[in-house]
Design a protein around this motif. Structure first.
Motif, mmCIF file in Angstrom:
data_model
loop_
_atom_site.group_PDB
_atom_site.id
_atom_site.type_symbol
_atom_site.label_atom_id
_atom_site.label_comp_id
_atom_site.label_asym_id
_atom_site.label_seq_id
_atom_site.Cartn_x
_atom_site.Cartn_y
_atom_site.Cartn_z
ATOM 1 N N GLU A 5 0.823 -1.113 -0.018
ATOM 2 C CA GLU A 5 -0.014 0.105 0.117
ATOM 3 C C GLU A 5 0.842 1.131 -0.093
ATOM 4 O O GLU A 5 0.422 2.549 -0.434
ATOM 5 N N HIS A 6 2.048 1.299 0.455
ATOM 6 C CA HIS A 6 3.075 2.292 0.406
ATOM 7 C C HIS A 6 3.783 2.556 -0.687
ATOM 8 O O HIS A 6 4.706 3.241 -0.539
ATOM 9 N N GLN A 7 3.633 1.593 -1.497
ATOM 10 C CA GLN A 7 4.720 1.649 -2.832
ATOM 11 C C GLN A 7 4.850 2.968 -3.480
ATOM 12 O O GLN A 7 3.728 3.500 -3.649
ATOM 13 N N VAL A 8 6.021 3.471 -3.897
ATOM 14 C CA VAL A 8 6.264 4.359 -4.417
ATOM 15 C C VAL A 8 6.515 4.395 -5.870
ATOM 16 O O VAL A 8 7.387 3.294 -6.235
ATOM 17 N N GLY A 9 5.881 4.971 -6.730
ATOM 18 C CA GLY A 9 6.056 4.571 -8.388
ATOM 19 C C GLY A 9 5.992 5.860 -9.106
ATOM 20 O O GLY A 9 6.250 6.996 -8.629
ATOM 21 N N GLU A 10 5.835 5.645 -10.298
ATOM 22 C CA GLU A 10 5.906 6.782 -11.336
ATOM 23 C C GLU A 10 4.810 7.832 -11.049
ATOM 24 O O GLU A 10 3.835 7.376 -10.759
ATOM 25 N N GLY A 11 5.069 9.205 -11.011
ATOM 26 C CA GLY A 11 4.333 10.063 -10.654
ATOM 27 C C GLY A 11 3.970 10.377 -9.304
ATOM 28 O O GLY A 11 3.682 11.577 -8.727
ATOM 29 N N ASP A 12 4.651 9.727 -8.258
ATOM 30 C CA ASP A 12 4.767 10.135 -6.787
ATOM 31 C C ASP A 12 5.777 10.900 -6.730
ATOM 32 O O ASP A 12 6.625 10.954 -7.472
ATOM 33 N N GLU A 13 5.952 11.432 -5.375
ATOM 34 C CA GLU A 13 6.902 12.301 -4.879
ATOM 35 C C GLU A 13 7.434 11.905 -3.579
ATOM 36 O O GLU A 13 6.788 11.642 -2.766
ATOM 37 N N VAL A 14 8.881 12.353 -3.555
ATOM 38 C CA VAL A 14 9.404 11.979 -2.236
ATOM 39 C C VAL A 14 9.898 13.336 -1.781
ATOM 40 O O VAL A 14 10.828 14.084 -2.658
ATOM 41 N N VAL A 15 9.893 13.839 -0.533
ATOM 42 C CA VAL A 15 10.187 14.971 0.053
ATOM 43 C C VAL A 15 11.387 14.914 0.966
ATOM 44 O O VAL A 15 10.893 14.125 2.039
ATOM 45 N N ILE A 16 12.582 15.483 0.839
ATOM 46 C CA ILE A 16 13.335 15.427 1.859
ATOM 47 C C ILE A 16 13.891 16.948 2.122
ATOM 48 O O ILE A 16 13.314 17.776 1.680
ATOM 49 N N THR A 17 15.122 17.029 2.777
ATOM 50 C CA THR A 17 15.595 18.580 2.934
ATOM 51 C C THR A 17 17.028 18.693 2.537
ATOM 52 O O THR A 17 17.669 17.683 2.517
ATOM 53 N N GLU A 18 17.422 19.941 2.578
ATOM 54 C CA GLU A 18 18.586 20.278 1.915
ATOM 55 C C GLU A 18 19.735 20.116 3.121
ATOM 56 O O GLU A 18 20.878 20.189 2.647
ATOM 57 N N MET A 19 19.331 19.830 4.272
ATOM 58 C CA MET A 19 20.323 19.599 5.314
ATOM 59 C C MET A 19 20.562 18.262 5.783
ATOM 60 O O MET A 19 21.354 18.020 6.633
ATOM 61 N N GLU A 20 20.263 17.319 4.720
ATOM 62 C CA GLU A 20 20.246 15.883 5.510
ATOM 63 C C GLU A 20 21.733 15.421 5.208
ATOM 64 O O GLU A 20 22.424 15.634 4.277
ATOM 65 N N HIS A 21 21.997 14.392 6.174
ATOM 66 C CA HIS A 21 23.036 13.473 5.841
ATOM 67 C C HIS A 21 22.874 12.773 4.468
ATOM 68 O O HIS A 21 22.034 12.388 4.154
ATOM 69 N N HIS A 22 23.957 12.376 4.011
ATOM 70 C CA HIS A 22 23.915 11.689 2.748
ATOM 71 C C HIS A 22 23.223 10.475 2.702
ATOM 72 O O HIS A 22 22.655 9.969 1.835
ATOM 73 N N SER A 23 23.195 10.020 4.172
ATOM 74 C CA SER A 23 22.611 8.548 4.330
ATOM 75 C C SER A 23 20.855 8.689 3.989
ATOM 76 O O SER A 23 20.159 7.801 3.941
ATOM 77 N N ASN A 24 20.479 10.144 4.150
ATOM 78 C CA ASN A 24 19.038 10.396 4.154
ATOM 79 C C ASN A 24 18.875 11.077 2.878
ATOM 80 O O ASN A 24 17.781 11.716 2.673
ATOM 81 N N ILE A 25 19.933 11.057 1.855
ATOM 82 C CA ILE A 25 19.593 11.477 0.740
ATOM 83 C C ILE A 25 19.629 10.443 -0.437
ATOM 84 O O ILE A 25 18.780 10.257 -1.270
#
Length: 419
Positions: free
Chosen positions: A116-136
């Motif tokens: 049910e949580h599958q990420v696919g084409e057309g979906d978006e993932v939001v992160i931040t510019e201050m993340e450690h590389h492990s969360n980028i």
């Protein structure tokens, strides 16, 4: 010197950490200001791990003998300790990994597969510019593989998240919002619960990197808004090689297994396999047993000191450090200037001197700091710098150690004849 908010028994507490009494080359006492990189370990953690290896060493959940039962009990007790420390509703929601990076990769990879949580084409993932590389990087890989779009929050000039466009960034297309609770470079403490509320309004999952938060702040996973939260043991006075993924039961149940092998199965035939329940579904093979036992001892230790007291100490020593750094000519702090809004990591530039040179000269005086991009290159790029020097305090840091850092920085300026 009296600094309000410091742990009252600081000098007694420091004796719990044997390495802090070390003398380095040229007779210099160790001044350890690199705890955001890895923390030092109290004697009780060292002793607990040695005792396990000397007296209880065996594989878990497999051996039908006394040592196997003792080892299994110690490993599972550590899971209980972790669950209690982060206020998890159930011990079965605590998954052991080798570090926070593996935990984040587990989540990002399994979200690409099915459910049910599958990420696919057309979906978006939001992160931040201050993340450690492990969360980028895991989210870059996920979106590249699936055709989803990666978006991110920018940073203000003060080193905080720019939330002015939160409703435009987090929309009905958003499937995941992943962010750090406390920045390892800027020290910024982010409003995780506020961002989580917006993410949940559109049905997105919230993934929190708490690697810097769990060691420094009281953490309650039921209150912060996270659906999934990760941290690593070695930054919380525990050993390396052990990390934690916590997730809401319904979310973990919906994710497919990440690795296949022993322990994560219910039954195996040549045609197909069925899988164990939580948390073992995600713990394939022999786990980091003694490391988990050490983590349990570490979190017990922090709990005994008290996370509210540790947080107050961190804010007090960080405030003292910010004030001291202001006295160094040509020094610019990156990130918030208010100690109440940040953790113990302070990154800075020293005009005319490369961060590697700063760290090298400080090392000759026994002061250990980190120099480089701290696995946060995008955040450095945002502020127009290639790298920085970073000092990071913890529950054992004293005002005298901050004074030694400031004196060392003034010496460094004289050594390079700047200013």
């Amino acid at each position: 010197m009296t600094v309000p908010g410091l742990l009252s028994d600081l000098e007694v507490l420091r004796k719990d950490f044997p390495i802090l009494s070390r003398t380095l080359a040229n007779g210099q006492p160790l001044v350890y200001l690199d705890s955001a990189n890895t923390s030092q370990k109290p004697q009780v953690v060292i002793d607990t791990m040695v005792d396990h290896l000397e007296r209880h060493n065996a594989n878990i959940a497999r051996a039908m003998h006394q040592l196997g039962a003792e080892s299994t009990a110690a490993f599972e007790h550590a899971r209980d300790v972790v669950a209690g420390f982060i206020a998890a509703p159930s011990r079965d929601e605590v998954v052991f990994t080798k570090n926070a990076s593996e935990a984040l990769n587990l989540v990002a990879n399994t979200l690409a597969w099915r459910g049910e949580h599958q990420v696919g084409e057309g979906d978006e993932v939001v992160i931040t510019e201050m993340e450690h590389h492990s969360n980028i990087v895991p989210w870059q890989l996920l979106t590249q593989r699936t055709g989803a779009t990666l978006r991110w929050f920018g940073l203000t000039d003060e080193g905080r998240l720019d939330l002015s466009d939160i409703d435009d960034l987090i929309t009905e297309r958003t499937k995941v919002v992943a962010l750090t609770w406390v920045s390892n470079m800027l020290g910024t403490i982010n409003p995780v619960a506020e961002i989580a509320r917006r993410a949940h309004e559109v049905g997105a999952l919230v993934v929190v990197d708490a690697s810097q938060a769990v060691p420094q702040l009281p953490v309650d996973v039921t209150q912060c808004g996270a659906d999934l939260l990760v941290f690593t043991g070695h930054k919380a006075v525990g050993p390396t090689g052990i990390g934690v993924l916590w997730g809401r039961r319904e979310v973990l149940d919906a994710l497919p297994p990440f690795l296949g092998g022993g322990e994560m199965i219910e039954t195996v035939t040549m045609a197909r396999s069925t899988y164990a329940g939580l948390p073992h579904k995600f713990e394939a093979g022999t786990p980091p047993i003694v490391e988990a036992v050490g983590l349990g001892a570490a979190l017990d230790y922090l709990g005994h000191v008290g996370m509210e007291a540790i947080h107050a100490h961190e804010q007090a020593i960080t405030g003292y450090a910010l004030a001291g750094l202001e006295t160094v000519p040509g020094l610019t702090v990156l990130g918030p200037r208010d100690a109440a809004e940040r953790g113990g990591a302070i990154s800075f530039e020293l005009d005319g001197i490369h961060p590697h040179d700063v760290a090298t000269v400080l090392d000759t005086r026994g002061v250990a700091v980190r120099a480089g991009h701290h696995c946060a290159k995008p955040a450095h790029a945002r502020f127009g710098v290639q790298s920085s020097t970073r000092m990071s305090s913890y529950l054992y840091t004293t005002p005298g150690e901050i004074d030694a850092l400031v004196d060392g920085l003034l010496y460094t300026r004289d050594y390079f004849e700047v200013g």
